[in-house]
Design a protein around this motif. Structure first.
Motif, PDB file in Angstrom:
ATOM      1  N   HIS A  38      22.077 -19.400  22.749  1.00 13.45           N
ATOM      2  CA  HIS A  38      22.659 -18.872  23.334  1.00 13.45           C
ATOM      3  C   HIS A  38      23.547 -18.034  22.965  1.00 13.45           C
ATOM      4  O   HIS A  38      24.183 -18.572  21.826  1.00 13.45           O
ATOM      5  N   HIS A  42      27.164 -20.544  23.888  1.00 16.50           N
ATOM      6  CA  HIS A  42      27.279 -21.208  25.448  1.00 16.50           C
ATOM      7  C   HIS A  42      26.066 -21.346  25.749  1.00 16.50           C
ATOM      8  O   HIS A  42      25.264 -19.969  26.128  1.00 16.50           O
ATOM      9  N   ASP A  44      25.887 -21.761  29.559  1.00 11.97           N
ATOM     10  CA  ASP A  44      25.661 -20.363  31.067  1.00 11.97           C
ATOM     11  C   ASP A  44      25.312 -19.123  30.540  1.00 11.97           C
ATOM     12  O   ASP A  44      24.783 -18.164  30.918  1.00 11.97           O
ATOM     13  N   TYR A  45      25.192 -18.502  29.250  1.00 17.80           N
ATOM     14  CA  TYR A  45      24.678 -17.343  28.749  1.00 17.80           C
ATOM     15  C   TYR A  45      23.346 -17.260  28.863  1.00 17.80           C
ATOM     16  O   TYR A  45      21.983 -18.381  28.416  1.00 17.80           O
TER      17      TYR A  45
END
Length: 184
Positions: A38, A42, A44-45
């Protein structure tokens, strides 16, 4: 170095790079699957697969051997000058390879601060040494492929290499011009 021997060396470097990346990907595949990393560490990315190494590293191997060959052929047929260029290229490649291995290993075992300080030190070193050369970029990405893949280190080293290039091509000549004018 003759033209045919440099061509053979170029193809050997590219083939060795392809074999290393393929062996690494095969090992990952047999041990749980090809990893993805990632951005910014993170979840989320978006993640980037290690498959990209099969494109990036052979391209960097080809580019670095091409650039070294061009630097050597632009010099007069003076053997010591050519040997100095080749020594500098090997030093740049292996220096960045070792730095990248240490940085990636320290990040992988939980010493993120060491990896950050090494990156900042690399920016500082790049102001004085030409780490924007293709063999330095290739060495850095090659050293980090086992731990972090190819894309993320490539993005990082391209930013640092851009700072190094700016320092050597734009700022350094201006500083020398000012110094030369001042002491004239």
């Amino acid at each position: 170095m003759t033209k045919s021997s440099s061509t053979k060396l170029k193809y050997c470097v590219i083939a060795a790079t392809i074999l290393f990346v393929a062996a690494h990907l095969l090992w990952e595949h047999l041990n749980g699957g090809i990893l993805s990393h990632h951005l910014m560490h993170h979840s989320d990315y978006p993640s980037i697969s290690n498959w990209w190494g099969l494109l990036i590293l052979p391209f960097l191997a080809w580019l670095s051997t091409l650039r070294i060959e061009k630097r050597v052929t632009l010099q007069p047929s003076d053997a010591p000058v050519r040997a100095k260029i080749l020594r500098g290229a090997l030093f740049g490649f292996f220096g960045m390879l070792v730095l990248s291995l240490v940085q990636s290993l320290s990040f992988s075992v939980g010493y993120e601060s060491v990896a950050i300080y090494l990156s900042l030190g690399l920016v500082l070193v790049g102001l004085f040494l030409p780490i924007y050369r293709a063999e330095c970029i290739f060495g850095y990405v090659f050293g980090s492929i086992v731990f972090t893949g190819a894309i993320i280190p490539l993005i990082g080293i391209l930013l640092i290499a851009g700072i190094s290039w700016l320092s050597h091509v734009c700022i350094k000549p201006l500083v020398f011009r000012v110094i030369r004018e001042k002491f004239r």
